[in-house]
Design an enzyme around this catalytic site. Structure first.
Site, PDB file in Angstrom:
ATOM      1  N   ASP A 273       9.302  85.453  18.195  1.00  0.00           N
ATOM      2  CA  ASP A 273      10.594  85.487  18.864  1.00  0.00           C
ATOM      3  C   ASP A 273      11.710  85.403  17.816  1.00  0.00           C
ATOM      4  O   ASP A 273      12.191  84.326  17.533  1.00  0.00           O
ATOM      5  CB  ASP A 273      10.686  84.301  19.838  1.00  0.00           C
ATOM      6  CG  ASP A 273      11.978  84.261  20.620  1.00  0.00           C
ATOM      7  OD1 ASP A 273      12.638  85.308  20.737  1.00  0.00           O
ATOM      8  OD2 ASP A 273      12.336  83.173  21.117  1.00  0.00           O
TER       9      ASP A 273
ATOM     10  N   GLU B 259      21.284  85.943  19.478  1.00  0.00           N
ATOM     11  CA  GLU B 259      20.775  86.008  20.855  1.00  0.00           C
ATOM     12  C   GLU B 259      20.447  84.629  21.376  1.00  0.00           C
ATOM     13  O   GLU B 259      20.703  84.320  22.538  1.00  0.00           O
ATOM     14  CB  GLU B 259      19.532  86.901  20.907  1.00  0.00           C
ATOM     15  CG  GLU B 259      18.997  87.149  22.328  1.00  0.00           C
ATOM     16  CD  GLU B 259      18.015  86.102  22.815  1.00  0.00           C
ATOM     17  OE1 GLU B 259      17.738  86.058  24.023  1.00  0.00           O
ATOM     18  OE2 GLU B 259      17.511  85.287  21.990  1.00  0.00           O
ATOM     19  N   GLU B 260      19.879  83.782  20.510  1.00  0.00           N
ATOM     20  CA  GLU B 260      19.335  82.515  20.981  1.00  0.00           C
ATOM     21  C   GLU B 260      20.384  81.560  21.541  1.00  0.00           C
ATOM     22  O   GLU B 260      20.123  80.878  22.527  1.00  0.00           O
ATOM     23  CB  GLU B 260      18.562  81.819  19.849  1.00  0.00           C
ATOM     24  CG  GLU B 260      17.296  82.535  19.413  1.00  0.00           C
ATOM     25  CD  GLU B 260      16.201  82.548  20.465  1.00  0.00           C
ATOM     26  OE1 GLU B 260      16.451  82.126  21.608  1.00  0.00           O
ATOM     27  OE2 GLU B 260      15.088  82.975  20.134  1.00  0.00           O
TER      28      GLU B 260
ATOM     29  N   HIS C  62      16.297  90.780  18.416  1.00  0.00           N
ATOM     30  CA  HIS C  62      17.281  89.883  17.775  1.00  0.00           C
ATOM     31  C   HIS C  62      16.701  89.257  16.515  1.00  0.00           C
ATOM     32  O   HIS C  62      15.549  88.826  16.486  1.00  0.00           O
ATOM     33  CB  HIS C  62      17.790  88.816  18.746  1.00  0.00           C
ATOM     34  CG  HIS C  62      16.761  87.821  19.224  1.00  0.00           C
ATOM     35  ND1 HIS C  62      16.480  86.666  18.532  1.00  0.00           N
ATOM     36  CD2 HIS C  62      15.973  87.805  20.330  1.00  0.00           C
ATOM     37  CE1 HIS C  62      15.562  85.973  19.196  1.00  0.00           C
ATOM     38  NE2 HIS C  62      15.230  86.644  20.280  1.00  0.00           N
TER      39      HIS C  62
END
Length: 465
Positions: A292, A326-327, A280
């Protein structure tokens, strides 16, 4: 009698023939990856020699930093990636429009005002409502878990609840981040603060998404450091009266346009069949999102470009996807699923590979799919012995490939040494200096070998769970 004997004999020969044919078919489906050993080693050698890959990742995160859904920074970063990809030898580069949540943190602070004054490092949790203009000031009630909160429910009204819950595993502890405000509001609390979801802290608060429940009052929610959650608990055990002033200007704006990034190289024999890999591209609005998940996205990108540079031409199409949101929503993942279902390509997805656990020293993969599929990917995994990434476990996938996996697409999640991952997860410390270049190069090689061989084998990884 002779006629009967002849019939039985012919029937026996026929059955024997079917058995021989079935055995021959079964033998033909035995997975043999020995012919890929030289190509796998070439991929490893090329990945370890490529110094530009880490430089490109470094440039990207230094330039674009945090990339939260709805932000201009995210969209600018997507523009840059698309431009770079269009100048490379992909057969197709495109984007998929997605409407995403737009939550803005803005100014925020938490201050301990009693029994003494102290600023508390904090981060509002994604999706949280803000406080009133002058903030919220209230006494604190520290609890150890949801059960403890229910036990102390009569004391909670009008208080700021602080969850001092030690990290056990992410899956278990994250429920306090996700549901903390809901459970606190049920007992009349005015705000919810959680101990950051991490096993290790150096005064670093961790953000992340949270949720509300229909019919339950929405109260502000934020994370404080492990150190200060412990401090507040100690003060409570000493019988001190604890008071905190919380100020949060967080707001939820209308959904904003964003995009999934899609790029692919067409298969030489079965272009309609697809191996997809990626991560992502969005990230929380602190740090750089290097671990991330820019690292996962770029590792997938570099893996496919490595194949092109080495002249490898897989039978099936290999597609890189960088999912948005995504988060705090998974809108990109669900939009991709809907798209491939609508165009009839869902069952043509042979395998989906996701990297969203950091690009540290690779160990292998976790696999979700059929027993036959597990047999195939385990065989491919043996090609990764030279870099110690040959582990293939049952059970695996990822948040962004989850929607298509639930429809039957076999999925894999990259396994890495995750001992430090939750130190930096969702913090301002998720920056490029936490990554190691050689470990990143090994992640590229690991993903490239698994994707290439899965896309080139005569056998297709079976669809289904």
């Amino acid at each position: 009698m002779r006629s009967y004997t002849k019939t039985v004999l012919l029937l026996s020969i026929f059955i024997l023939g079917l058995m021989i044919s079935a055995n021959a078919q079964e033998e033909s489906e035995i997975v043999d990856v020995s012919s890929y050993q030289d190509e796998a080693q070439k991929i490893i050698d090329a990945a370890l020699a490529d110094e530009e890959a880490f430089q490109k990742l470094t440039y990207f995160v230094d330039k674009y930093g945090h990339r939260l859904s709805g932000s201009e920074t995210l969209e600018n970063s997507i523009d840059w990636i698309l431009k770079e990809m269009q100048e490379q030898p992909f057969d197709n580069v495109t984007s998929q429009k997605v409407m995403v949540p737009h939550w803005v943190r803005d100014e925020e602070s938490a201050t301990l005002v009693s029994p003494y004054k102290r600023d508390l490092p904090m981060l509002g949790l994604g999706g949280s409502v803000g406080t009133l203009e002058n903030g919220v000031e209230a006494e604190v009630l520290v609890v150890e878990n949801f059960k403890d909160l229910k036990k102390k429910a009569e004391q909670a009204k009008g208080k700021i609840i602080v969850y001092n819950v030690p990290f056990t595993s992410y899956g278990e502890t994250v429920q306090y981040r996700y549901r903390g405000a809901v459970e606190a509001a049920k007992v009349g609390a005015v705000a919810s603060l959680i101990r950051s979801v991490t096993p290790f802290s150096m005064q670093t608060p961790h953000t992340g998404n949270s949720a509300y429940e229909e019919g339950i009052k929405k109260i502000p929610q934020a994370a404080i450091t492990v150190e200060h959650a412990k401090l507040l608990h100690r003060l409570q055990k000493m019988g001190k009266s604890i008071k905190i002033h919380l100020s949060m200007d967080a707001k939820i704006l209308p959904d904003a346009p964003s995009r999934n990034i899609i790029a692919e190289i067409k298969g030489s024999e079965k272009p309609e069949e697809i191996v997809v890999l990626g991560g992502h591209i969005d990230a929380w609005d602190v740090g750089q999102g290097a671990m991330d998940d820019a690292g996962g996205c770029f590792a997938a990108w570099e893996a496919v470009m490595l194949m092109k540079e080495l002249g490898l031409k897989p039978k099936r199409t290999i597609r890189v996807v960088m999912w948005t949101n995504e988060e705090n929503g998974l809108r990109g993942a669900t939009a991709y699923r809907d798209m491939v279902k609508e165009n009839g390509n869902l069952k043509n997805h042979v395998l989906a590979i996701e990297s969203d656990g950091g690009v540290f020293e690779p160990r292998g993969f976790g696999f979700g799919g059929t027993d036959k599929g597990y047999e195939i990917v385990s065989k491919i995994g043996t090609l990764l012995v030279p870099i110690g990434a040959d582990t293939v476990n049952r059970g695996g996938g990822g948040a962004d490939i989850g929607p298509i996996m639930r429809e039957g697409v076999p999925g894999m999640g990259l396994l890495v040494d995750h001992s430090r991952y939750f130190w930096y997860h969702h913090t301002a410390a998720d920056t490029i200096d936490k990554l190691d270049e050689e470990e990143y190069q090994k992640c590229i090689a690991t993903m490239a070998i698994m994707a290439y061989v899965a896309a080139d084998l005569p056998q297709r990884i079976p669809f289904g769970n």
